[in-house]
Motif scaffolding. Structure first.
Motif, PDB file in Angstrom:
ATOM      1  N   GLU A   1       3.103   5.916  -2.826  1.00  0.00           N
ATOM      2  CA  GLU A   1       4.293   6.648  -3.254  1.00  0.00           C
ATOM      3  C   GLU A   1       4.279   6.869  -4.766  1.00  0.00           C
ATOM      4  O   GLU A   1       4.537   7.967  -5.247  1.00  0.00           O
ATOM      5  CB  GLU A   1       5.552   5.875  -2.848  1.00  0.00           C
ATOM      6  CG  GLU A   1       6.822   6.603  -3.177  1.00  0.00           C
ATOM      7  CD  GLU A   1       8.061   5.846  -2.710  1.00  0.00           C
ATOM      8  OE1 GLU A   1       9.134   6.484  -2.693  1.00  0.00           O
ATOM      9  OE2 GLU A   1       7.971   4.651  -2.363  1.00  0.00           O
ATOM     10  N   ARG A   2       3.958   5.843  -5.526  1.00  0.00           N
ATOM     11  CA  ARG A   2       3.879   5.957  -6.986  1.00  0.00           C
ATOM     12  C   ARG A   2       2.801   6.974  -7.390  1.00  0.00           C
ATOM     13  O   ARG A   2       2.988   7.784  -8.284  1.00  0.00           O
ATOM     14  CB  ARG A   2       3.545   4.606  -7.638  1.00  0.00           C
ATOM     15  CG  ARG A   2       4.638   3.614  -7.569  1.00  0.00           C
ATOM     16  CD  ARG A   2       5.677   3.901  -8.651  1.00  0.00           C
ATOM     17  NE  ARG A   2       6.963   4.015  -8.003  1.00  0.00           N
ATOM     18  CZ  ARG A   2       7.888   4.932  -8.245  1.00  0.00           C
ATOM     19  NH1 ARG A   2       7.719   5.834  -9.144  1.00  0.00           N
ATOM     20  NH2 ARG A   2       9.007   4.974  -7.587  1.00  0.00           N
ATOM     21  N   GLN A   3       1.656   6.901  -6.707  1.00  0.00           N
ATOM     22  CA  GLN A   3       0.552   7.818  -6.997  1.00  0.00           C
ATOM     23  C   GLN A   3       0.966   9.265  -6.735  1.00  0.00           C
ATOM     24  O   GLN A   3       0.729  10.152  -7.564  1.00  0.00           O
ATOM     25  CB  GLN A   3      -0.661   7.451  -6.141  1.00  0.00           C
ATOM     26  CG  GLN A   3      -1.893   8.260  -6.428  1.00  0.00           C
ATOM     27  CD  GLN A   3      -3.047   7.854  -5.525  1.00  0.00           C
ATOM     28  OE1 GLN A   3      -2.848   7.356  -4.415  1.00  0.00           O
ATOM     29  NE2 GLN A   3      -4.251   8.046  -6.001  1.00  0.00           N
TER      30      GLN A   3
ATOM     31  N   ASN B   1       3.795  17.049  -8.622  1.00  0.00           N
ATOM     32  CA  ASN B   1       3.437  18.299  -7.961  1.00  0.00           C
ATOM     33  C   ASN B   1       3.950  18.278  -6.520  1.00  0.00           C
ATOM     34  O   ASN B   1       3.203  18.500  -5.581  1.00  0.00           O
ATOM     35  CB  ASN B   1       1.911  18.467  -8.003  1.00  0.00           C
ATOM     36  CG  ASN B   1       1.503  19.912  -7.886  1.00  0.00           C
ATOM     37  OD1 ASN B   1       2.346  20.768  -7.678  1.00  0.00           O
ATOM     38  ND2 ASN B   1       0.221  20.156  -7.995  1.00  0.00           N
ATOM     39  N   GLY B   2       5.237  17.999  -6.363  1.00  0.00           N
ATOM     40  CA  GLY B   2       5.834  17.831  -5.051  1.00  0.00           C
ATOM     41  C   GLY B   2       5.681  19.008  -4.113  1.00  0.00           C
ATOM     42  O   GLY B   2       5.608  18.838  -2.913  1.00  0.00           O
ATOM     43  N   ARG B   3       5.654  20.217  -4.652  1.00  0.00           N
ATOM     44  CA  ARG B   3       5.548  21.394  -3.773  1.00  0.00           C
ATOM     45  C   ARG B   3       4.275  21.413  -2.965  1.00  0.00           C
ATOM     46  O   ARG B   3       4.234  21.943  -1.864  1.00  0.00           O
ATOM     47  CB  ARG B   3       5.648  22.664  -4.588  1.00  0.00           C
ATOM     48  CG  ARG B   3       7.008  22.875  -5.175  1.00  0.00           C
ATOM     49  CD  ARG B   3       7.054  24.146  -5.943  1.00  0.00           C
ATOM     50  NE  ARG B   3       8.359  24.273  -6.597  1.00  0.00           N
ATOM     51  CZ  ARG B   3       8.763  25.334  -7.220  1.00  0.00           C
ATOM     52  NH1 ARG B   3       7.967  26.377  -7.319  1.00  0.00           N
ATOM     53  NH2 ARG B   3       9.936  25.371  -7.776  1.00  0.00           N
ATOM     54  N   LYS B   4       3.192  20.874  -3.506  1.00  0.00           N
ATOM     55  CA  LYS B   4       1.909  20.899  -2.803  1.00  0.00           C
ATOM     56  C   LYS B   4       1.757  19.737  -1.830  1.00  0.00           C
ATOM     57  O   LYS B   4       0.794  19.689  -1.089  1.00  0.00           O
ATOM     58  CB  LYS B   4       0.762  20.885  -3.805  1.00  0.00           C
ATOM     59  CG  LYS B   4       0.645  22.173  -4.576  1.00  0.00           C
ATOM     60  CD  LYS B   4      -0.581  22.197  -5.424  1.00  0.00           C
ATOM     61  CE  LYS B   4      -0.684  23.534  -6.154  1.00  0.00           C
ATOM     62  NZ  LYS B   4      -1.871  23.596  -6.986  1.00  0.00           N
ATOM     63  N   LEU B   5       2.690  18.811  -1.841  1.00  0.00           N
ATOM     64  CA  LEU B   5       2.598  17.685  -0.916  1.00  0.00           C
ATOM     65  C   LEU B   5       3.036  18.134   0.451  1.00  0.00           C
ATOM     66  O   LEU B   5       2.750  17.643   1.432  1.00  0.00           O
ATOM     67  CB  LEU B   5       3.471  16.509  -1.393  1.00  0.00           C
ATOM     68  CG  LEU B   5       3.048  15.859  -2.689  1.00  0.00           C
ATOM     69  CD1 LEU B   5       4.039  14.763  -3.055  1.00  0.00           C
ATOM     70  CD2 LEU B   5       1.666  15.277  -2.591  1.00  0.00           C
TER      71      LEU B   5
ATOM     72  N   GLU C   1       0.837  -1.205   0.000  1.00  0.00           N
ATOM     73  CA  GLU C   1       0.000   0.000   0.000  1.00  0.00           C
ATOM     74  C   GLU C   1       0.872   1.255   0.000  1.00  0.00           C
ATOM     75  O   GLU C   1       0.578   2.230  -0.703  1.00  0.00           O
ATOM     76  CB  GLU C   1      -0.917  -0.001   1.220  1.00  0.00           C
ATOM     77  CG  GLU C   1      -1.881   1.158   1.254  1.00  0.00           C
ATOM     78  CD  GLU C   1      -2.746   1.167   2.497  1.00  0.00           C
ATOM     79  OE1 GLU C   1      -3.273   2.251   2.818  1.00  0.00           O
ATOM     80  OE2 GLU C   1      -2.897   0.125   3.158  1.00  0.00           O
ATOM     81  N   ALA C   2       1.974   1.224   0.755  1.00  0.00           N
ATOM     82  CA  ALA C   2       2.886   2.369   0.811  1.00  0.00           C
ATOM     83  C   ALA C   2       3.517   2.620  -0.556  1.00  0.00           C
ATOM     84  O   ALA C   2       3.636   3.762  -1.000  1.00  0.00           O
ATOM     85  CB  ALA C   2       3.964   2.129   1.858  1.00  0.00           C
TER      86      ALA C   2
END
Length: 53
Positions: free
Chosen positions: A41-43, A49-53, A36-37
């Motif tokens: 992670e793939r999703q 859009n890493g900045r919004k994570l 699941e992890a």
């Protein structure tokens, strides 16, 4: 985090550690299984859009 600590270091973390660059974990997503992890992670990475994570 345990998986990342026990596995060979990801390149980015290794470079940061080698250069003594401090970093802080600011967010964790809890999952019931390693599968699941990995899917999560793939999703998340697929959004590009890493900045919004």
């Amino acid at each position: 985090m345990k998986r990342h600590q026990s596995n060979p270091e990801p390149k980015l973390l290794k470079v940061a550690k080698d250069r003594r660059i401090a970093f802080t974990v600011v967010r964790l997503w809890l999952c019931d299984s390693e599968q699941e992890a990995r899917q999560l992670e793939r999703q998340l990475k697929g959004r590009k859009n890493g900045r919004k994570l």
